[in-house]
Design an enzyme around this catalytic site. Structure first.
Site, PDB file in Angstrom:
ATOM      1  N   LYS A  10       5.208   2.898  -1.848  1.00  0.00           N
ATOM      2  CA  LYS A  10       4.318   1.762  -1.679  1.00  0.00           C
ATOM      3  C   LYS A  10       4.236   1.366  -0.209  1.00  0.00           C
ATOM      4  O   LYS A  10       5.230   1.335   0.493  1.00  0.00           O
ATOM      5  CB  LYS A  10       4.838   0.589  -2.519  1.00  0.00           C
ATOM      6  CG  LYS A  10       4.088  -0.723  -2.355  1.00  0.00           C
ATOM      7  CD  LYS A  10       4.753  -1.822  -1.541  1.00  0.00           C
ATOM      8  CE  LYS A  10       6.198  -1.822  -1.298  1.00  0.00           C
ATOM      9  NZ  LYS A  10       6.612  -2.856  -0.295  1.00  0.00           N
ATOM     10  N   ASP A 135       7.376  -6.125  -7.167  1.00  0.00           N
ATOM     11  CA  ASP A 135       6.488  -5.010  -6.830  1.00  0.00           C
ATOM     12  C   ASP A 135       6.285  -4.020  -7.981  1.00  0.00           C
ATOM     13  O   ASP A 135       5.453  -3.120  -7.864  1.00  0.00           O
ATOM     14  CB  ASP A 135       7.043  -4.230  -5.626  1.00  0.00           C
ATOM     15  CG  ASP A 135       6.882  -4.978  -4.314  1.00  0.00           C
ATOM     16  OD1 ASP A 135       6.121  -5.955  -4.278  1.00  0.00           O
ATOM     17  OD2 ASP A 135       7.524  -4.570  -3.333  1.00  0.00           O
TER      18      ASP A 135
END
Length: 277
Positions: A10, A135
């Site tokens: 990410k 996340d």
């Protein structure tokens, strides 16, 4: 039968910290993007849940029940007693701003959803993921998204201009714990993240955690300088709470050449050339 997936790394192309909430979390506004690079995961049928660790960074991963992969498996199982043999090849550095643990948890949810024939939509997996970490929900989708709240309030973005973009990732092999970085944030709200095209929005934005991370790991400044010197670098920034930094680059060849040059000049750093998904 063995099933395979990737815990895609990410990136926060921009990350605005707006305020500290009563629950102790911070309100964030961010643009998530994901690379083709990530940790490798596989699952196979088994009577009980187990986790085998491998890869360059396996030694830094907790193997016990606190591991996010096992927590994700247990959350999806929801007390039904299903089993699976899970293997995680840890290719990404930890505490690096790449969401590695979150991405691994997300890939585990996707894999076990298939192995156990649950047929849950990604949206439901993301809801489960949000209970594991801020996340994880975004990592379940692993596509360009706008995140708000703790990062779990997600909206899709048109990523046609980003997909396939060459990117260099650099980590100086210094772990920067997220709580320590947030503890050093000065608390100043520097304004919202703009709306619209994700590339333009990211370029006009910032990472509010970069200054406090630099106080903990000054080498991040050297990483940013090295990336800024790459020919064709278009956006250079730290990801998440650090210490990994990235550069979006004009071409694959420029990214590969830049990564090679940075690696040669800094043999102790972790350097990778990849592309955005």
């Amino acid at each position: 039968m063995r099933l395979d997936d990737i815990g895609f790394a990410k990136l926060n192309l921009a990350l605005h910290v707006r305020r500290r909430r009563a629950d102790g979390y911070h309100d964030l506004e961010t643009i998530f993007a994901f690379t083709e690079l990530g940790d490798a995961l596989s699952v196979a049928p088994a009577e009980t849940l187990s986790l085998t660790l491998a890869g360059d960074f396996a030694g830094a991963v907790p193997p016990g029940p606190d591991n996010l992969v096992l927590r994700a498996a247990q959350a999806l199982d929801d007390g039904q007693g299903r089993g699976a043999a899970i293997t995680l090849e840890k290719r990404l550095p930890i505490a690096a701003g790449l969401g590695g643990g979150s991405a691994d948890a997300a890939a585990t949810l996707r894999l076990l959803n298939r192995l156990w024939n649950l047929d849950l939509p990604l949206g439901r997996l993301a809801e489960i993921g949000a209970t594991l970490g801020a996340d994880v929900a975004a990592c379940v989708h692993s596509r360009t998204l706008r995140g708000e709240g703790r990062g779990e309030a997600l909206a899709g973005l048109d990523d046609a201009g980003l997909a396939g973009t060459a990117v260099i990732l650099v980590n100086p092999r210094v772990a920067v714990p997220t709580p320590a970085v947030f503890a050093r944030w000065d608390g100043e709200d520097r304004g919202p993240l703009a709306e619209g095209d994700p590339i333009a929005t990211a370029a006009a934005g910032r990472n509010d955690l970069e200054p406090p991370a630099l106080t903990l790991a000054p080498v991040i400044g050297k990483v940013l300088d090295a990336l800024s010197g790459v020919k064709g670098a278009q956006l250079v920034r730290m990801s998440g709470s650090g210490a990994t930094c990235f550069a979006l680059v004009a071409s694959d060849s420029a990214a590969e050449a830049g990564a090679e040059a940075i690696s040669s000049a800094n043999p102790g750093w972790w350097v990778a050339a990849t592309r955005l998904r």
